[in-house]
Design an enzyme around this catalytic site. Structure first.
Site: not given
Length: 430
Positions: A147, A169-170, A199
């Site tokens: 990140n 990204c999960h 996000h």
């Protein structure tokens, strides 16, 4: 033989999970694992974890460990990037200095002041990784976990466009997973599509056997009012689409919550939470190292939910999968800026990571994403141009920062953070 390089392998907890997933696939049990880190102690621990994991799983990988990134990249087919430039000490600075100005953050690794300065520390290392890969292993895929994801993928798209890179990204998966548990719906019977930016993507489609599950979320909120006391639920009720990252994350990407004491209380926002998480990660590193030295077995029970092992398995075997990944926006989301990173569904097989066209997001979702993207674009361009003023303009454009501080305070804060991070920040930006 498939060669997988791990950059930042000293992130030992994450490395342990990835290794367990990789070596659980029959077709990957004989891969070469090239571990690299700049910290000798952490690298030694990562190698111990790799060897112990392989032993417990009965796998026979070739394992190497090196402080030299170029050596680790030699012959690589896949490069997993999990670096954290500045480590825990830099994270503490990203929280403590803004807090003195009254600026509240929760995670500070994606957007805002914390995200901007984490990106500025990371970009120079990305330059080196990209240059080395294009020279040493030009056909390899960079699978990025570092990140700020969107800024990092956006930066690579601008500076190394020929590099094959995907950000993993999960958050979309776990959002759907957790909602299914809340609603009592089997995950394997649910169809979903998320799109937006990392996000801050949105569940555009969330269906069980062809029927939208959104009415069930509405019923849940009516039945249990305490569920409304979360940022994501609040945003969903007002925007009509569910955001795909935690409430802690989501609270700091908008101007509505963190500046108000009553909203922090109403929505139970854990200000500064990432400091606790980061400290726990440091403690877990030491606990894992101590357990290894005592000869204790590692927990290698995994359900293969991390994306990198699935991506590698799909590319090696041709097994087709659909995941959500971060890639450059080349006409994928039509009402977000071209070229910057977006998170979209992707098909993965022997041909690589192939993103799906999404089209236009709902206007209200795109509006929030565009303010998110603007901060990232300014940060990326600041680094490319070597323009310190643009760093401060990125901070001025950030929703949470702008809602909290005056422009003079924003500039002073950027000055102080730049000085505090020292030579971790590129010279042109100091």
């Amino acid at each position: 033989m498939t060669v997988i390089a791990f950059l930042g392998a000293g992130s030992v907890v994450f490395t342990r999970e990835l290794l367990a997933d990789i070596l659980s696939f029959d077709e990957l049990r004989g891969v070469t694992l090239a571990l690299q880190d700049i910290d000798p102690s952490r690298l030694e621990t990562a190698e111990l974890i790799a060897r112990r994991t392989a032993e417990q799983l009965g796998a026979k990988p070739v394992i190497t460990a090196s402080l030299d990134r170029r050596r680790a990249l030699d012959g690589a087919d896949f490069v997993i990037n999990a670096i954290q430039v500045g480590m825990y000490e830099a994270t503490v600075r990203d929280f403590e200095i803004p807090a003195r100005y009254g600026l509240r953050q929760t995670i500070a690794d994606t957007l805002g002041i914390g995200g901007i300065f984490r990106a500025l520390r990371t970009f120079p290392v990305l330059d080196g990784i990209a240059a080395d890969m294009l020279e040493i292993c030009p056909d390899a895929w960079l699978l990025n976990y570092t990140n700020p994801m969107a800024m990092n993928i956006g930066y690579l798209a601008a500076t190394a466009p020929s590099l094959k890179a995907a950000g993993l990204c999960h958050s979309v998966f776990w959002t759907v997973h957790d909602l299914c548990e809340l609603l009592g719906v089997p995950l394997d019977e649910v169809d979903y599509t998320g799109a937006g930016v990392n996000h801050q993507a949105w569940l555009l489609r969330f269906e069980h056997r062809g029927e939208s599950l959104y009415p069930k979320i509405d019923e849940l909120l009516e039945r249990d009012p305490s569920m409304r006391r979360r940022v994501r639920m609040d945003m969903y009720q007002r925007l009509g689409y569910f955001p795909t990252e935690t409430s802690e994350h989501s609270s700091e990407y908008v101007p509505w919550y963190l500046h108000h004491d009553e909203e922090i209380a109403r929505l139970r926002i854990p200000v500064g939470d990432y400091l606790r998480i980061s400290k726990a990660n440091v403690d877990e590193y030491h606990a894992v190292r101590d357990a290894l030295e005592r000869g204790e077995p590692l927990d290698v029970s995994r359900d293969a939910t991390e994306y990198a092992p699935q991506v590698i398995h799909s590319m090696v075997t041709g097994t087709m999968r659909r995941i959500h990944a971060n890639v450059a926006n080349r006409g994928l989301i039509t009402n977000l800026p071209e070229g910057y990173a977006v998170e979209v569904p992707c098909v993965v097989d022997r041909l690589g990571v192939r993103p799906e066209h999404v089209g236009a997001l709902p206007l209200q979702c795109a509006a929030l994403n565009r303010s998110f993207v603007s901060v990232g674009q300014l940060t990326v361009q600041a680094a490319i141009n070597g323009d310190p003023r643009m760093v401060r303009q990125a901070a001025m454009a950030d929703p949470n920062t702008a809602a909290t501080l005056t422009v003079d305070q924003i500039w002073q804060l950027c000055d102080e953070l730049t000085a505090a991070h020292g030579d971790l920040i590129p010279e042109a930006l100091r």
